[in-house]
Design a protein around this motif. Structure first.
Motif, PDB file in Angstrom:
ATOM      1  N   ALA A 286     -29.216   5.741 -43.447  1.00 21.64           N
ATOM      2  CA  ALA A 286     -30.015   4.577 -43.852  1.00 21.64           C
ATOM      3  C   ALA A 286     -30.479   4.733 -45.295  1.00 21.64           C
ATOM      4  CB  ALA A 286     -31.210   4.419 -42.911  1.00 21.64           C
ATOM      5  N   GLN A 287     -30.860   5.959 -45.664  1.00 22.65           N
ATOM      6  CA  GLN A 287     -31.335   6.193 -47.025  1.00 22.65           C
ATOM      7  C   GLN A 287     -30.225   5.926 -48.054  1.00 22.65           C
ATOM      8  OE1 GLN A 287     -31.375  10.168 -48.286  1.00 22.65           O
ATOM      9  NE2 GLN A 287     -32.771   9.833 -50.017  1.00 22.65           N
ATOM     10  N   ALA A 288     -29.014   6.449 -47.732  1.00 24.84           N
ATOM     11  CA  ALA A 288     -27.894   6.266 -48.667  1.00 24.84           C
ATOM     12  C   ALA A 288     -27.558   4.782 -48.796  1.00 24.84           C
ATOM     13  CB  ALA A 288     -26.677   7.056 -48.185  1.00 24.84           C
ATOM     14  N   LEU A 289     -27.534   4.073 -47.689  1.00 26.47           N
ATOM     15  CA  LEU A 289     -27.186   2.644 -47.733  1.00 26.47           C
ATOM     16  C   LEU A 289     -28.185   1.869 -48.591  1.00 26.47           C
ATOM     17  CD1 LEU A 289     -26.072   2.008 -44.009  1.00 26.47           C
ATOM     18  CD2 LEU A 289     -24.592   2.103 -46.037  1.00 26.47           C
ATOM     19  N   GLN A 290     -29.457   2.193 -48.404  1.00 24.87           N
ATOM     20  CA  GLN A 290     -30.501   1.515 -49.174  1.00 24.87           C
ATOM     21  C   GLN A 290     -30.352   1.786 -50.677  1.00 24.87           C
ATOM     22  OE1 GLN A 290     -34.347   2.801 -47.937  1.00 24.87           O
ATOM     23  NE2 GLN A 290     -35.118   0.702 -47.819  1.00 24.87           N
ATOM     24  N   HIS A 291     -30.052   3.047 -50.978  1.00 24.60           N
ATOM     25  CA  HIS A 291     -29.849   3.482 -52.360  1.00 24.60           C
ATOM     26  C   HIS A 291     -28.672   2.708 -52.988  1.00 24.60           C
ATOM     27  CE1 HIS A 291     -29.475   6.481 -55.602  1.00 24.60           C
ATOM     28  NE2 HIS A 291     -28.189   6.560 -55.308  1.00 24.60           N
ATOM     29  N   TRP A 292     -27.597   2.544 -52.205  1.00 24.84           N
ATOM     30  CA  TRP A 292     -26.411   1.848 -52.739  1.00 24.84           C
ATOM     31  C   TRP A 292     -26.643   0.353 -52.886  1.00 24.84           C
ATOM     32  CZ3 TRP A 292     -23.346   5.081 -48.721  1.00 24.84           C
ATOM     33  CH2 TRP A 292     -23.127   6.359 -49.248  1.00 24.84           C
ATOM     34  N   VAL A 293     -27.462  -0.240 -52.023  1.00 25.98           N
ATOM     35  CA  VAL A 293     -27.756  -1.675 -52.191  1.00 25.98           C
ATOM     36  C   VAL A 293     -28.388  -1.882 -53.568  1.00 25.98           C
ATOM     37  CG1 VAL A 293     -29.190  -3.613 -51.408  1.00 25.98           C
ATOM     38  CG2 VAL A 293     -27.985  -2.216 -49.717  1.00 25.98           C
ATOM     39  N   ALA A 294     -29.318  -1.001 -53.934  1.00 28.16           N
ATOM     40  CA  ALA A 294     -29.988  -1.125 -55.236  1.00 28.16           C
ATOM     41  C   ALA A 294     -28.971  -0.908 -56.365  1.00 28.16           C
ATOM     42  CB  ALA A 294     -31.131  -0.118 -55.321  1.00 28.16           C
ATOM     43  N   GLN A 295     -28.090   0.094 -56.214  1.00 34.02           N
ATOM     44  CA  GLN A 295     -27.077   0.330 -57.251  1.00 34.02           C
ATOM     45  C   GLN A 295     -26.130  -0.858 -57.366  1.00 34.02           C
ATOM     46  OE1 GLN A 295     -24.911   4.003 -56.718  1.00 34.02           O
ATOM     47  NE2 GLN A 295     -26.427   5.140 -57.874  1.00 34.02           N
ATOM     48  N   TRP A 296     -25.762  -1.399 -56.228  1.00 36.55           N
ATOM     49  CA  TRP A 296     -24.834  -2.538 -56.199  1.00 36.55           C
ATOM     50  C   TRP A 296     -25.410  -3.701 -57.005  1.00 36.55           C
ATOM     51  CZ3 TRP A 296     -19.985  -2.644 -53.980  1.00 36.55           C
ATOM     52  CH2 TRP A 296     -19.371  -3.876 -53.888  1.00 36.55           C
ATOM     53  N   GLN A 297     -26.716  -3.907 -56.842  1.00 35.44           N
ATOM     54  CA  GLN A 297     -27.350  -5.032 -57.543  1.00 35.44           C
ATOM     55  C   GLN A 297     -27.271  -4.849 -59.055  1.00 35.44           C
ATOM     56  OE1 GLN A 297     -31.053  -4.834 -55.366  1.00 35.44           O
ATOM     57  NE2 GLN A 297     -30.621  -6.766 -54.331  1.00 35.44           N
ATOM     58  N   THR A 298     -27.286  -3.596 -59.511  1.00 36.34           N
ATOM     59  CA  THR A 298     -27.211  -3.410 -60.965  1.00 36.34           C
ATOM     60  C   THR A 298     -25.760  -3.399 -61.458  1.00 36.34           C
ATOM     61  OG1 THR A 298     -27.300  -1.016 -60.723  1.00 36.34           O
ATOM     62  CG2 THR A 298     -29.380  -2.126 -61.138  1.00 36.34           C
ATOM     63  N   ILE A 299     -24.830  -2.880 -60.648  1.00 45.79           N
ATOM     64  CA  ILE A 299     -23.432  -2.792 -61.107  1.00 45.79           C
ATOM     65  C   ILE A 299     -22.756  -4.157 -61.075  1.00 45.79           C
ATOM     66  CG2 ILE A 299     -21.141  -1.829 -60.610  1.00 45.79           C
ATOM     67  CD1 ILE A 299     -22.480   0.655 -59.552  1.00 45.79           C
ATOM     68  N   TYR A 300     -22.905  -4.882 -59.973  1.00 45.17           N
ATOM     69  CA  TYR A 300     -22.228  -6.169 -59.831  1.00 45.17           C
ATOM     70  C   TYR A 300     -23.256  -7.263 -60.024  1.00 45.17           C
ATOM     71  CZ  TYR A 300     -18.614  -3.183 -57.983  1.00 45.17           C
ATOM     72  OH  TYR A 300     -17.673  -2.193 -57.850  1.00 45.17           O
ATOM     73  N   SER A 301     -23.012  -8.088 -61.049  1.00 45.01           N
ATOM     74  CA  SER A 301     -24.040  -9.074 -61.422  1.00 45.01           C
ATOM     75  C   SER A 301     -24.111 -10.148 -60.342  1.00 45.01           C
ATOM     76  CB  SER A 301     -23.677  -9.687 -62.765  1.00 45.01           C
ATOM     77  OG  SER A 301     -22.328 -10.098 -62.732  1.00 45.01           O
ATOM     78  N   ILE A 302     -24.903  -9.879 -59.340  1.00 43.83           N
ATOM     79  CA  ILE A 302     -24.870 -10.721 -58.153  1.00 43.83           C
ATOM     80  C   ILE A 302     -25.422 -12.103 -58.374  1.00 43.83           C
ATOM     81  CG2 ILE A 302     -25.029  -8.777 -56.538  1.00 43.83           C
ATOM     82  CD1 ILE A 302     -27.956  -9.706 -56.085  1.00 43.83           C
TER      83      ILE A 302
END
Ligand code: GLU
Length: 305
Positions: A286-302
């Motif tokens: 759960a921690q890793a998934l949460q961490h990646w959601v935040a990274q995803w928001q910065t990498i891919y201009s959603i």
């Protein structure tokens, strides 16, 4: 309504085997994109090509996803339960003369192409020369094909790969909607289901990029909305080829939480995401998934789409 809350994404595995390192990348990416948009994430089992499906692979895939913490927001659906929808879509097209019966065998298509002097293939698929466009000429209809309009090249924007284009007439030709064995083709099923499920964002593996122009044409001809598309990087095998069930990709191991986390870490790496610096041992997935959601928001201009 703000755009983020109308987001509906999906993961659409074919149960021709269980998830391998490559398919987990697409699953994780589609889940992360949905979470990053505060949207919903659905799972659709694409078992329309029944002869290629492996009994039990569907439930095994759902278990693998659950072990990786990737839980759908609604119960999964199976394409094999939805043939009525595909039939209705095909009837809509035939009643508008946008689809026609085809009596050609593969051999006949090959011969017709040779006599045109060009060995026309694309990814080993024959480019249909249009033999049955003007009627069956006494032959028996075997399959149904889309009657492509004289369209200019289809242009579309992939969120990762940028502007894409394909002239479906010259690169593919009138493609099959219902096969000679009666099964509905992937192209029809996927377009009908994406629309019926209200999918706004398709995130899937790069090997499927080439299908997108065909799907956009079908959406236009059926009067359906167009989702946005993003195709994720492929995992390559030792021979440099795309990892697939066909070239012996091994299933991901999700037997323990540690093994599932390992598989997720590898998939995240392919997507350019990094592991959390400090591991929270109470629920590392759960921690890793949460961490990646935040990274995803910065990498891919959603917010751009
Ligand atoms: N069922 C397809 C596959 O497993 C994916 C279809 C899609 O995502 O559009 O390759």
């Amino acid at each position: 309504m703000d755009k983020s809350s109308s987001y509906i994404g999906r993961f659409a595995p074919s149960p021709t085997g269980t998830l391998h390192a490559g398919s987990l990348v697409a699953a994780l990416a589609s889940w992360l994109d949905a979470r990053a948009h505060h949207g919903r994430w659905l799972v659709r089992v694409e078992d329309v090509d029944t002869p290629r499906c492996i009994p039990g692979a569907d439930h095994a895939i759902l278990q693998q996803l659950a072990a990786c913490g990737l839980h759908p927001d609604a119960p999964p659906v199976w394409q094999s339960d939805r043939t009525k929808l595909y039939q209705q879509a095909l009837e809509q097209l035939t009643s508008q003369q946008k689809a026609y019966a085809c009596g050609c065998t593969r051999k006949e298509i090959e011969v017709a192409l040779q006599s045109n002097g060009i060995a026309k293939t694309r990814n080993a698929e024959l480019i249909y020369p249009g033999t049955c466009r003007s009627g069956l000429n006494g032959r028996i209809g075997r399959a149904w094909r889309l009657r492509l309009p004289d369209l200019a090249t289809i242009h579309w924007q992939d969120r990762r790969l940028g502007i894409q284009q394909q002239n479906v007439c010259t690169r593919v030709g009138d493609f099959v909607l219902q096969r000679a064995d009666g099964l509905y083709a992937y192209q029809l099923a996927v377009v009908v289901d994406d629309a019926a499920q209200g999918i706004t964002h398709v995130v899937r593996g790069e090997d499927l990029t080439d299908n997108t122009a065909r799907q956009i044409v079908l959406q236009q001809m059926l009067g359906l909305a167009h989702p946005t598309y993003m195709h994720t990087p492929l995992v390559r095998g030792a021979n440099g080829e795309k990892l697939s069930k066909q070239n012996g990709a091994t299933p991901i191991n999700t037997a323990t939480a540690a093994a599932a986390l390992d598989a997720l870490l590898q998939a995240a790496h392919v997507l350019g995401l990094t592991a959390p610096e400090k591991r929270d041992n109470s629920n590392p997935i759960a921690q890793a998934l949460q961490h990646w959601v935040a990274q995803w928001q910065t990498i891919y201009s959603i917010h751009d789409y």
